[in-house]
Design an enzyme around this catalytic site. Structure first.
Site, PDB file in Angstrom:
ATOM      1  N   SER A   1       0.834  -1.206   0.000  1.00 15.59           N
ATOM      2  CA  SER A   1       0.000   0.000   0.000  1.00 15.59           C
ATOM      3  C   SER A   1       0.863   1.249   0.000  1.00 15.59           C
ATOM      4  O   SER A   1       1.937   1.271   0.580  1.00 15.59           O
ATOM      5  CB  SER A   1      -0.927   0.028   1.205  1.00 15.59           C
TER       6      SER A   1
ATOM      7  N   LYS B   1      -4.292  -6.892   3.679  1.00 12.68           N
ATOM      8  CA  LYS B   1      -4.326  -5.766   2.723  1.00 12.68           C
ATOM      9  C   LYS B   1      -5.766  -5.444   2.344  1.00 12.68           C
ATOM     10  O   LYS B   1      -6.152  -4.280   2.221  1.00 12.68           O
ATOM     11  CB  LYS B   1      -3.502  -6.092   1.476  1.00 12.68           C
TER      12      LYS B   1
ATOM     13  N   HIS C   1      -7.255  -3.591   5.143  1.00 18.30           N
ATOM     14  CA  HIS C   1      -6.672  -2.240   5.077  1.00 18.30           C
ATOM     15  C   HIS C   1      -7.471  -1.380   4.087  1.00 18.30           C
ATOM     16  O   HIS C   1      -7.850  -0.244   4.388  1.00 18.30           O
ATOM     17  CB  HIS C   1      -5.204  -2.328   4.645  1.00 18.30           C
ATOM     18  N   ASN C   2      -7.732  -1.931   2.920  1.00 20.26           N
ATOM     19  CA  ASN C   2      -8.471  -1.168   1.913  1.00 20.26           C
ATOM     20  C   ASN C   2      -9.911  -0.914   2.354  1.00 20.26           C
ATOM     21  O   ASN C   2     -10.474   0.148   2.080  1.00 20.26           O
ATOM     22  CB  ASN C   2      -8.453  -1.896   0.565  1.00 20.26           C
TER      23      ASN C   2
ATOM     24  N   GLU D   1      -9.784   1.853   4.533  1.00 19.43           N
ATOM     25  CA  GLU D   1      -9.549   3.035   3.665  1.00 19.43           C
ATOM     26  C   GLU D   1     -10.892   3.552   3.118  1.00 19.43           C
ATOM     27  O   GLU D   1     -11.154   4.758   3.122  1.00 19.43           O
ATOM     28  CB  GLU D   1      -8.616   2.593   2.536  1.00 19.43           C
TER      29      GLU D   1
HETATM   30  N1  LIG Z   1      -2.580   1.784  -8.295  1.00 20.37           N
HETATM   31  C1  LIG Z   1      -2.505   1.744  -6.976  1.00 20.37           C
HETATM   32  O1  LIG Z   1      -2.547   2.761  -6.256  1.00 20.37           O
HETATM   33  C2  LIG Z   1      -2.342   0.422  -6.291  1.00 20.37           C
HETATM   34  C3  LIG Z   1      -2.432  -0.765  -6.993  1.00 20.37           C
HETATM   35  N2  LIG Z   1      -2.218  -1.967  -6.364  1.00 20.37           N
HETATM   36  C4  LIG Z   1      -2.290  -3.222  -7.103  1.00 20.37           C
HETATM   37  O2  LIG Z   1      -1.046  -3.408  -7.788  1.00 20.37           O
HETATM   38  C5  LIG Z   1      -1.274  -4.068  -9.045  1.00 20.37           C
HETATM   39  C6  LIG Z   1      -0.750  -3.199 -10.160  1.00 20.37           C
HETATM   40  O3  LIG Z   1      -1.457  -1.979 -10.152  1.00 20.37           O
HETATM   41  P1  LIG Z   1      -1.190  -0.802 -11.197  1.00 20.37           P
HETATM   42  O4  LIG Z   1       0.264  -0.546 -11.266  1.00 20.37           O
HETATM   43  O5  LIG Z   1      -2.118   0.300 -10.814  1.00 20.37           O
HETATM   44  O6  LIG Z   1      -1.559  -1.426 -12.593  1.00 20.37           O
HETATM   45  P2  LIG Z   1      -2.916  -2.034 -13.180  1.00 20.37           P
HETATM   46  O7  LIG Z   1      -3.712  -2.673 -12.112  1.00 20.37           O
HETATM   47  O8  LIG Z   1      -3.537  -0.994 -14.020  1.00 20.37           O
HETATM   48  O9  LIG Z   1      -2.314  -3.192 -14.119  1.00 20.37           O
HETATM   49  C7  LIG Z   1      -1.565  -2.900 -15.260  1.00 20.37           C
HETATM   50  C8  LIG Z   1      -0.464  -3.923 -15.421  1.00 20.37           C
HETATM   51  O10 LIG Z   1      -1.032  -5.247 -15.562  1.00 20.37           O
HETATM   52  C9  LIG Z   1      -0.529  -5.817 -16.762  1.00 20.37           C
HETATM   53  N3  LIG Z   1      -1.478  -6.767 -17.301  1.00 20.37           N
HETATM   54  C10 LIG Z   1      -2.806  -6.608 -17.412  1.00 20.37           C
HETATM   55  N4  LIG Z   1      -3.360  -7.722 -17.952  1.00 20.37           N
HETATM   56  C11 LIG Z   1      -2.344  -8.590 -18.169  1.00 20.37           C
HETATM   57  C12 LIG Z   1      -2.271  -9.908 -18.691  1.00 20.37           C
HETATM   58  N5  LIG Z   1      -3.367 -10.565 -19.081  1.00 20.37           N
HETATM   59  N6  LIG Z   1      -1.059 -10.477 -18.773  1.00 20.37           N
HETATM   60  C13 LIG Z   1       0.042  -9.834 -18.384  1.00 20.37           C
HETATM   61  N7  LIG Z   1       0.044  -8.600 -17.860  1.00 20.37           N
HETATM   62  C14 LIG Z   1      -1.141  -7.976 -17.754  1.00 20.37           C
HETATM   63  C15 LIG Z   1      -0.318  -4.627 -17.671  1.00 20.37           C
HETATM   64  O11 LIG Z   1       0.505  -4.972 -18.735  1.00 20.37           O
HETATM   65  P3  LIG Z   1       0.445  -4.116 -20.092  1.00 20.37           P
HETATM   66  O12 LIG Z   1       1.288  -2.920 -19.857  1.00 20.37           O
HETATM   67  O13 LIG Z   1       1.017  -5.040 -21.097  1.00 20.37           O
HETATM   68  O14 LIG Z   1      -0.984  -3.779 -20.365  1.00 20.37           O
HETATM   69  C16 LIG Z   1       0.322  -3.650 -16.688  1.00 20.37           C
HETATM   70  O15 LIG Z   1       1.669  -3.962 -16.449  1.00 20.37           O
HETATM   71  C17 LIG Z   1      -2.779  -4.321  -9.108  1.00 20.37           C
HETATM   72  O16 LIG Z   1      -3.054  -5.612  -8.642  1.00 20.37           O
HETATM   73  C18 LIG Z   1      -3.357  -3.281  -8.183  1.00 20.37           C
HETATM   74  O17 LIG Z   1      -4.594  -3.661  -7.638  1.00 20.37           O
HETATM   75  C19 LIG Z   1      -1.856  -2.021  -5.043  1.00 20.37           C
HETATM   76  C20 LIG Z   1      -1.747  -0.875  -4.316  1.00 20.37           C
HETATM   77  C21 LIG Z   1      -2.013   0.434  -4.854  1.00 20.37           C
HETATM   78  O1  LIG Z   2      -4.779  -0.574  -2.820  1.00 19.71           O
HETATM   79  C1  LIG Z   2      -4.865   0.621  -2.772  1.00 19.71           C
HETATM   80  C2  LIG Z   2      -4.235   1.400  -1.688  1.00 19.71           C
HETATM   81  O2  LIG Z   2      -3.659   0.613  -0.754  1.00 19.71           O
HETATM   82  C3  LIG Z   2      -5.669   1.382  -3.779  1.00 19.71           C
HETATM   83  O3  LIG Z   2      -5.593   2.734  -3.498  1.00 19.71           O
HETATM   84  C4  LIG Z   2      -7.046   0.880  -3.771  1.00 19.71           C
HETATM   85  O4  LIG Z   2      -7.076  -0.252  -4.635  1.00 19.71           O
HETATM   86  C5  LIG Z   2      -8.069   1.832  -4.320  1.00 19.71           C
HETATM   87  O5  LIG Z   2      -9.243   1.115  -4.333  1.00 19.71           O
HETATM   88  P1  LIG Z   2     -10.547   1.573  -5.089  1.00 19.71           P
HETATM   89  O6  LIG Z   2     -10.122   1.874  -6.518  1.00 19.71           O
HETATM   90  O7  LIG Z   2     -11.457   0.406  -4.970  1.00 19.71           O
HETATM   91  O8  LIG Z   2     -11.023   2.808  -4.373  1.00 19.71           O
END
Ligand SMILES: NC(=O)C1=CN([C@@H]2O[C@H](COP(=O)(O)OP(=O)(O)OC[C@H]3O[C@@H](n4cnc5c(N)ncnc54)[C@H](OP(=O)(O)O)[C@@H]3O)[C@@H](O)[C@H]2O)C=CC1
Ligand SMILES: O=C(CO)[C@H](O)[C@H](O)COP(=O)(O)O
Length: 490
Positions: free
Chosen positions: A134, A188, A191-192, A195
């Site tokens: 997070s 986690k 936690h969310n 949140e």
């Molecule tokens: N964004 C945030 O604030 C937070 C996110 N997370 C979690 O972290 C993870 C990554 O989040 P985030 O960085 O936001 O990115 P996304 O959740 O938007 O995922 C995008 C990534 O996933 C890849 N991807 C999607 N589909 C596939 C597939 N079928 N095969 C291979 N790769 C794939 C994409 O590759 P490509 O570039 O090729 O499309 C890209 O690298 C998620 O699980 C998310 O829930 C956790 C905490 C905070």
């Molecule tokens: O994992 C997170 C932080 O720790 C992301 O901020 C969270 O996934 C946001 O959730 P949502 O899009 O459902 O509001």
């Protein structure tokens, strides 16, 4: 410096969107030779081109190249979309891995998926660790809060790396082994959920002050800034002030919050928390209200149809500032602050209850005090009062509810009159505050000596012979409602 030739990488990251890219940079900045890979090459190339100077990156443009670039046993962090994409990545990587390799899922996976994946990969001798991360984009780069699950074996290798890249508070890294298989992703998820609840309460406080007092967003930014130096001090309060003071970048003199569409989206972790809580029988009413409030906000058609059809409470309706006299404005602001704090304590108490219930159900042995400790920095819900929660569990690891810790009991009790006034005001003014109201109802439900459930039990016995227990005798009983009305032991 990036190295595309001979050097084997100590750890790899696949999935280089906002989180994975910044996590890889964070790892490389800490001196680890880091292999990087993404389904589409462009992100891998961009990372190396833009940030190659920050550390030693080894780009891999195919899964095989990526896996081959890692020293054995391999440690690979998957940072892709949760659900089917994570399975797709595991399915592609697993055949290329060897016994003893460690596969880490740092995404927001459902903990039941993590349990399934861990069991399947264990059969192949691969250690699978579900790790909650997070802190958003910035936290991933500068130091997130990390909730690692998985085997002790995997943690022995992973733990020191995670402790290096996590943020530290008072010299303690915000990363600790949560427990086996799905424990990290479960925590986690909760936690969310917290949140969600915290943001909902903040939004209700804003709504009450905006429409009950007629304050502008900029004035309210000042209120939230002042709250951020007391009990409420937290990242979410801090960024609330930032959002409220922001003008629409495309129009002068218009607050950004006034042009943002009022339909809250969700990716699923809050909903999973509530679904899981229902299965565990844990009343996380604050999180549930937050999920439902987002759902209601998204029903634009129904909301549109209700305009002008469902009247509010009459003269002085919301938006006019007519419900709180200017002379009482400061007192009302203080009341809302107290109600927010009390409701927030309830939301966290419910979240910690759920962690305990999940840990018992799955035999994880999660230490709630350790979770409060690693949430003090890096994560979205980081807050001053997590120190208090950490202290409460240090004093009594078996605390039945956070609300029963002397500090929190006193804090909530002291705020309760203000809390009640705010809930009454929200009802009278027609400004919905489901988070405040349900938190107060939970508090009252918890403290009452006898609950109305006695009547529910009586009704269940009457219509379905479901039986009831008595306060004065052991056993289960049933009244022969349709015959002589006598009570029988069942
Ligand atoms: N964004 C945030 O604030 C937070 C996110 N997370 C979690 O972290 C993870 C990554 O989040 P985030 O960085 O936001 O990115 P996304 O959740 O938007 O995922 C995008 C990534 O996933 C890849 N991807 C999607 N589909 C596939 C597939 N079928 N095969 C291979 N790769 C794939 C994409 O590759 P490509 O570039 O090729 O499309 C890209 O690298 C998620 O699980 C998310 O829930 C956790 C905490 C905070
Ligand atoms: O994992 C997170 C932080 O720790 C992301 O901020 C969270 O996934 C946001 O959730 P949502 O899009 O459902 O509001």
């Amino acid at each position: 410096m990036s190295d595309e030739t001979t050097q084997k990488a100590q750890i790899g990251v696949t999935g280089l969107a906002v989180m994975g890219r910044n996590l890889a940079r964070n790892i490389a900045r800490h001196g680890y030779v880091t292999a990087v890979h993404n389904r589409t090459d462009a992100k891998t190339k961009a990372l190396v081109e833009e940030f190659g100077h920050e550390g030693t990156f080894v780009p891999g443009y195919t899964a095989q190249e990526f896996v081959d670039s890692l020293e054995s046993p391999r440690t690979i962090v998957i940072m892709v979309k949760a659900g089917a994409p994570t399975d797709a990545v595991i399915d592609e990587l697993a055949p290329l891995l060897s016994e003893g390799d460690i596969l880490v899922d740092g995404g927001n996976a459902h903990f039941l998926d993590t349990r399934r994946r861990e069991a399947a990969l264990r059969e192949k001798g691969i250690h699978f660790a579900g790790v909650g991360v997070s802190g958003g984009e910035e936290g991933a780069l500068l130091g997130p809060s990390i909730m690692p699950g998985g085997s002790e074996h995997a943690y022995a290798k992973l733990g020191p790396i995670l402790a290096d890249i996590a943020v530290s508070v008072d010299g303690t890294p915000c990363s600790t082994h949560v427990g086996p298989d799905g424990a990290g992703h479960f925590v986690k998820m909760v936690h969310n959920g917290i949140e969600y609840a915290d943001m909902q309460l903040i939004a209700e406080a804003y709504d009450l002050l905006r429409h009950g007092l007629g304050r502008t967003p900029k004035q309210l930014a000042e209120v939230f800034t002042s709250w951020n130096s007391g009990d409420l001090e937290s990242f979410l309060i801090e960024i609330t002030a930032r959002v409220l003071e922001k003008d629409d970048p495309t129009q002068e003199g218009v607050a950004l919050v006034d042009v943002i569409l009022d339909e809250a989206e969700q990716k699923g972790t809050g909903r999973w928390t509530v679904q899981t809580a229902l299965d565990l029988g844990t009343p996380v009413s604050g999180i549930a209200e937050a999920v439902f409030a987002r759902a209601l906000s998204g029903h634009a058609e129904q909301r549109g149809a209700a305009q002008g059809v469902l009247p509010g409470p009459g003269a002085g309706a919301e938006g006019t500032g007519g419900f709180v006299a200017e002379a009482d404005a400061d007192a009302f602001v203080d009341d809302v602050r107290a109600a927010l704090y009390a409701s927030k304590v309830v939301a966290y108490a419910q979240g910690f209850d759920m962690i305990r219930a999940g840990s018992l159900e799955y035999g994880w042995g999660v230490d709630p005090g350790a979770m409060a400790t690693i949430w003090r920095g890096g994560c979205i819900i980081r807050a001053k009062f997590l120190d208090r929660i950490k202290d409460a569990y240090a004093k009594n690891p078996e605390l039945p509810s956070l609300l029963l810790d002397p500090y929190f009991a006193d804090a909530v009790t002291r705020g309760q009159e203000a809390w009640r006034r705010v809930v009454v005001h929200s009802v009278t003014a027609g400004i919905p505050a489901p988070g405040f109201a349900s938190a107060l109802a939970y508090y009252d439900g918890l403290r009452r000596e006898r609950s109305s459930a006695a009547l529910v039990q009586g009704l269940r016995d009457l219509f379905g012979a479901h039986t009831y227990k008595r306060t004065d005798r052991e056993g289960s009983f049933h009244v022969q409602w349709s015959s002589d009305g006598t009570e029988v032991r069942s």
